[in-house]
Design an enzyme around this catalytic site. Structure first.
Site, short mmCIF file in Angstrom:
data_model
loop_
_atom_site.label_atom_id
_atom_site.label_comp_id
_atom_site.label_asym_id
_atom_site.label_seq_id
_atom_site.Cartn_x
_atom_site.Cartn_y
_atom_site.Cartn_z
N GLY A 222 20.55 22.28 -29.28
CA GLY A 222 21.18 22.90 -28.10
C GLY A 222 22.62 23.38 -28.27
O GLY A 222 23.28 23.66 -27.27
N GLY A 223 23.09 23.50 -29.49
CA GLY A 223 24.48 23.95 -29.70
C GLY A 223 24.73 25.35 -29.13
O GLY A 223 25.78 25.62 -28.55
N ASP A 259 6.22 28.47 -29.63
CA ASP A 259 6.65 29.35 -30.72
C ASP A 259 7.53 30.47 -30.15
O ASP A 259 7.10 31.20 -29.25
CB ASP A 259 5.38 29.92 -31.38
CG ASP A 259 5.69 30.80 -32.57
OD1 ASP A 259 6.87 31.12 -32.80
OD2 ASP A 259 4.74 31.18 -33.29
N LYS A 305 18.85 34.63 -41.67
CA LYS A 305 19.04 33.65 -42.75
C LYS A 305 18.85 34.40 -44.06
O LYS A 305 17.88 35.15 -44.23
CB LYS A 305 18.03 32.51 -42.62
CG LYS A 305 17.98 31.88 -41.22
CD LYS A 305 19.21 31.04 -40.90
CE LYS A 305 19.18 30.54 -39.45
NZ LYS A 305 20.40 29.89 -39.01
C1 SAM Z 1 19.21 25.95 -37.02
S1 SAM Z 1 18.19 25.20 -35.84
C2 SAM Z 1 18.87 25.78 -34.34
C3 SAM Z 1 20.11 25.10 -33.97
C4 SAM Z 1 20.57 25.51 -32.58
N1 SAM Z 1 20.97 26.91 -32.54
C5 SAM Z 1 21.74 24.67 -32.14
O1 SAM Z 1 22.85 25.20 -32.05
O2 SAM Z 1 21.57 23.47 -31.88
C6 SAM Z 1 16.74 26.10 -35.98
C7 SAM Z 1 15.70 25.75 -34.95
O3 SAM Z 1 14.71 26.78 -34.98
C8 SAM Z 1 13.50 26.19 -34.58
N2 SAM Z 1 12.41 27.09 -34.97
C9 SAM Z 1 12.04 27.52 -36.19
N3 SAM Z 1 10.99 28.35 -36.09
C10 SAM Z 1 10.71 28.46 -34.77
C11 SAM Z 1 9.73 29.15 -34.03
N4 SAM Z 1 8.83 29.94 -34.61
N5 SAM Z 1 9.74 29.04 -32.68
C12 SAM Z 1 10.64 28.25 -32.05
N6 SAM Z 1 11.59 27.56 -32.72
C13 SAM Z 1 11.60 27.66 -34.05
C14 SAM Z 1 13.50 24.83 -35.28
O4 SAM Z 1 12.64 23.94 -34.59
C15 SAM Z 1 14.98 24.44 -35.17
O5 SAM Z 1 15.19 23.59 -34.07
#
Ligand code: SAM
Length: 362
Positions: A222-223, A259, A305
């Site tokens: 949640g950042g 998703d 990324k």
């Molecule tokens: C880098 S983290 C996000 C951190 C977030 N922006 C924060 O500030 O706390 C990446 C997130 O993308 C999610 N993720 C990856 N593929 C996804 C998808 N297809 N649908 C939803 N979430 C996805 C992962 O579960 C993970 O929690």
């Protein structure tokens, strides 16, 4: 010979160099690169000496993805004596021009950090001497060029200047942001920096304000959602992972465990889409273009990324994909990408459409 010195994240010198060389060649300006590997510094030595300033006037820094800050050299590398360093620097500079401010800079590395104390000490007498020589304005004329002193070590400095209308307002292009303790992750600083970088503060009143609806794809923990919530927005957070309880308690967050590629908003009242999903960058770029073209959001900020190799090519390919989509639909758009200070192996992109979709598309 004139050179442009560019600052980037240490480890990204190759990308930074490839980009300036390519974008300079579009303006028929050529030169060769000298990379200070893992020091975040690139020298672009130009064939024609007048091309240094000309390029800085033609190419907006905002258009360079991998460059944080830049300046045109005024001197070669100056070897400093053990004593009378201030004199050595002012002499090498001469007094042909008056600068608005002085930036003391060093590589963004551990060695560089160790130099910062030395630079802070030197800054006071150096400023005084430059003012005496009329090389530095007394009051800090806000429209004037900026003088840069890049210390490669305690014995070596290089001087140059940047234009106030086409440089970063931050020393070395690094904004120092405070980590908010209430945020559930450090990633929060990426979105904070992105808003500061991409959206002019004068427009926050209508583009980044309370009461707006936002969607955060890949939101856990949640950042990024925190940045939207603290600006008073209502957020739909999409992620199979858990969201921080503190955010859920604000009453401003709805969590959809699904998703992010399948989520579609029920109403067309979303202003901001943000996305930090760890996914193939091309897939994310395509999704972002679809959201904008379908009118699901008005503006988007997202991370691409980067792979281990071919990072510059990958960014170009994904931005081109988005441009092609927008052109195909005959819409005007704004699209900027930047390797922000708080980014790591990723770049941040901002996109919005400037003209409405043609009627047949609606
Ligand atoms: C880098 S983290 C996000 C951190 C977030 N922006 C924060 O500030 O706390 C990446 C997130 O993308 C999610 N993720 C990856 N593929 C996804 C998808 N297809 N649908 C939803 N979430 C996805 C992962 O579960 C993970 O929690």
């Amino acid at each position: 010979m004139t050179s442009i010195v560019l600052y980037c994240r240490p480890g990204f010198e190759k990308e930074c160099g490839a980009e300036i060389q390519e974008k300079a060649s579009w303006n028929e300006m050529y030169g060769y690169l000298e990379l200070l590997k893992n020091q975040g510094i690139v020298f672009f030595h130009l064939q024609e000496s007048e091309h240094g300033e000309a390029l800085m006037r033609k190419l907006p820094l905002k258009r360079l993805v991998f460059t944080r800050q830049w300046f045109v050299t005024l001197t070669e590398k100056i070897t400093l004596p053990d004593y009378n360093r201030v004199e050595a620097i002012t002499e090498a500079l001469g007094n042909q021009c008056q600068y608005a401010d002085l930036r003391m800079e060093m590589p963004d590395t551990n060695d560089g950090k160790a130099l910062s104390k030395f630079c802070r000490k030197l800054a006071v007498p150096l400023r005084q001497a430059l003012r005496k020589e009329k090389s530095l304005s007394e009051k800090g004329d806000k429209d004037g060029a900026i003088l840069h002193a890049l210390f490669l070590s305690g014995q070596e400095v290089i001087l140059g200047f940047s234009l106030h209308e086409n440089n970063s307002p931050h020393v070395m292009g690094i904004p120092r942001l405070r980590f908010p303790n209430q945020s559930p992750s450090r990633s929060t600083l990426k979105l904070d920096e992105a808003f500061l970088f991409f959206i002019p503060k004068s427009e926050w009143g209508h583009r980044l304000t309370s009461g707006m609806n936002a969607v955060d794809l890949g939101s856990a923990p949640g950042g990024w959602t925190y940045q939207l919530v603290r600006r008073g927005m209502m957020v739909t957070a999409v992620d199979n992972g858990p969201m921080a309880e503190s955010l859920m308690q604000t009453g401003q967050v709805k969590h959809k465990m699904m998703d992010g590629f399948k989520y579609i908003p029920m109403k067309q009242n979303v202003y901001w889409l943000v996305c930090d999903m760890i996914e193939k960058p091309t897939r994310v770029a395509k999704l972002m273009a679809d959201w904008l073209l379908n009118g699901y959001c008005k503006e988007a900020i997202f991370n691409l990324k980067l792979p281990m190799k071919g990072r510059y090519q990958q960014v170009n390919k994904d931005l081109q994909l988005m441009k092609d989509e927008f052109l195909k639909h005959n819409v005007k758009y704004e699209l900027y990408a930047k390797h922000l200070y708080y980014d790591r192996e990723e770049v941040t992109v901002h996109a919005r459409l400037l003209s409405p979709l043609p009627q047949k598309e609606l």
